[in-house]
Write a protein that holds these residues in place. Structure first.
Motif, PDB file in Angstrom:
ATOM      1  N   TRP A 120      11.498 -11.203  16.297  1.00 46.45           N
ATOM      2  CA  TRP A 120      11.187 -10.218  17.332  1.00 46.45           C
ATOM      3  C   TRP A 120      12.190 -10.352  18.455  1.00 46.45           C
ATOM      4  N   TYR A 169       1.284  -6.005  12.875  1.00 49.31           N
ATOM      5  CA  TYR A 169       2.640  -5.459  12.788  1.00 49.31           C
ATOM      6  C   TYR A 169       2.677  -4.377  11.725  1.00 49.31           C
ATOM      7  N   VAL A 174       3.234  -1.797  16.909  1.00 54.09           N
ATOM      8  CA  VAL A 174       2.630  -3.133  16.966  1.00 54.09           C
ATOM      9  C   VAL A 174       1.383  -3.059  17.841  1.00 54.09           C
ATOM     10  N   ASN A 216       7.706  -0.217  17.335  1.00 53.13           N
ATOM     11  CA  ASN A 216       8.463  -1.259  16.635  1.00 53.13           C
ATOM     12  C   ASN A 216       9.894  -0.752  16.459  1.00 53.13           C
TER      13      ASN A 216
END
Length: 488
Positions: A120, A169, A174, A216
């Motif tokens: 991430w 996720y 998210v 995301n």
């Protein structure tokens, strides 16, 4: 995009599966730590002796799990079409401390059948994404139907104080959830209990810091699974699953050996034809007013006792053969070695005068076991490096990394003399120096530094470099030109 109801239902479904996995995971990790309850003992043995050995274990599970991990060392990633390992990917790997943490991830996969890696973006460093390895008890990945690689969703769950936290996720967004812990119990007996347990997940209030859900930016699920010994139609298999029953048998044998040796240290005798000895009870005047039996335990301490009577005899039976326990234990440990492809000298601790070739042959099973893990973990780690590239906004590099080659340290354990002799032979048949340096065990970064050292050395000593060039064995098609020819 999923709405709140769909996201909550998916969190409940994934956590239900995660909780069902945790029973085996907790067992295997407990055995690795040496937390091994006494099994296979009779009710009578457990009643009288079980409490003595509740904290004892002859831990072979740890040896079996550690033996491949100590030979799993990532040294770099070479993207498809590149002539060298990618320096930027290795910088991110090192910055995240994954040279050490990857060992934890590999150990988790070996012990728990799988582990996970999460990638991430770092809000404080746009150029260096965050990469962490996660335990199998805290993560789960679900795949698209008919695929073992296309990830549909992933869940990461952990406990924070009085609340469970969860992050869902998805490829495009998210979600962050939470639910309280207090007043709830761990129920996994049936789905009704699971449904009751899962009730209560609510989206976390993030305030004005960030939206929930948030987009995301990578466009794929950023959690990758590292499976251990995967199967086509079932879950991966832990390396210690088959060791646990044999470990229980070994622990029982040791418990029985300790108990037998305790009794064998005091030869077992029986007195025949005599009344039980007694002591007189005297009053204040010294008169006998009664009698009481002598405490038999006093005989075990004093080692002296006197018995009277015409037909008194003492019989004795032979103590148990304690070697039988150690012989069976050694056979059990040999079974563990054969079943897990762990070299005997890792477990038994006995080494004869073996040659180097014999030792290499003894470790063949372990080397093949490590190479299998390099294959499966390697394809997962290529995806991790691809996620790093996506987090950096480089989709072209992500494609190249997915089709690239992960670099590992040599799985075999050999002396430097053996390695140098093999590399010399490879050099004589024409292998380049850079390849030989990698085979020697240097990382790509170290090879780059070494090549720079060689270049500086040649600049400082050009005549010595030319002399070394002329002294090399000429190839089959003809050697380098003679100095006169070169001058011409």
């Amino acid at each position: 995009m999923a709405d709140v109801k769909q996201a909550t239902a998916l969190v409940e479904l994934l956590e239900a599966e995660l909780r069902s996995r945790c029973r085996d995971i907790d067992t295997f990790q407990g055995y690795y730590r040496g937390e091994q309850p006494l099994k296979f003992a009779s009710d009578e043995f457990r009643k009288y002796h079980g409490h003595r050995y509740k904290d004892f274990s002859d831990n072979w599970v740890q040896v079996v799990a550690d033996s491949p991990v100590e030979r799993l060392t990532v040294t770099g990633i070479k993207p498809a079409g590149a002539d060298r390992a990618d320096a930027e990917s290795w910088r991110v790997w090192q910055t995240n401390g994954l040279d050490a943490d990857s060992q934890l991830g590999f150990l988790g996969a070996v012990t728990s059948a799988r582990s996970f890696a999460l990638v991430w973006g770092d809000p404080d460093d746009d150029e260096t994404p965050l990469v962490t390895f996660e335990d199998a008890s805290s993560c789960i990945v679900v795949y698209e139907p008919g695929s073992r690689r296309r990830r549909r969703a992933a869940l990461r769950r952990w406990q924070d104080g009085e609340n469970y936290m969860a992050v869902l996720y998805l490829p495009d967004e998210v979600w962050k959830f939470q639910r309280p812990v207090e007043g709830r119990q761990d129920k996994t007996q049936d789905m009704a209990a699971v449904d009751e347990q899962m009730d209560g997940w609510t989206p976390r209030d993030m305030g004005e810091k960030e939206p929930n859900p948030q987009p995301n930016p990578m466009g794929v699920v950023p959690v990758v699974e590292l499976p251990n010994r995967p199967l086509l139609v079932d879950d991966p298999i832990s390396d210690v699953r088959g060791v646990v029953p044999m470990q229980d048998a070994v622990n029982l044998l040791w418990a029985q050996l300790f108990t037998a040796s305790d009794y064998a240290s005091f030869p077992q005798r029986v007195i025949l034809g005599a009344e039980r000895p007694v002591l007189p009870i005297l009053n204040e005047l010294g008169e006998v007013v009664g009698e009481k039996p002598i405490d038999i335990e006093k005989f075990a301490v004093d080692r002296v006792a006197m018995f009277t009577g015409e037909n008194v005899q003492i019989a004795e039976w032979t103590a148990a053969n304690l070697n039988a326990y150690t012989d069976v234990t050694e056979v059990a440990v040999g079974h563990i070695a054969a079943q897990t492809r762990t070299p005997q000298h890792y477990l038994i601790g006995k080494m004869a005068n073996l040659s180097a070739d014999a030792l290499l042959a003894a470790e063949t099973g372990l080397v093949k076991r490590v190479e299998e893990k390099q294959l499966w973990y390697g394809q997962a780690l290529r995806e991790v490096f691809a996620l790093v590239a996506l987090a950096q906004g480089n989709a072209a590099k992500a494609r190249a990394v997915r089709g690239g080659h992960l670099l590992w340290a040599d799985a075999e354990s050999r002396s430097q003399a053996q390695v140098a002799d093999a590399l010399l032979k490879l050099k004589q048949i024409g292998f380049p120096f850079e390849f030989l340096a990698l085979r020697y065990g240097l990382t790509p970064t170290e090879v780059t530094d070494l090549l720079a050292m060689v270049e500086r050395e040649q600049e400082l000593d050009p005549l010595g470099a030319a002399t070394r060039l002329m002294n090399q064995t000429p190839p089959a098609s003809g050697g380098p030109p003679a100095p006169d020819e070169a001058a011409a």
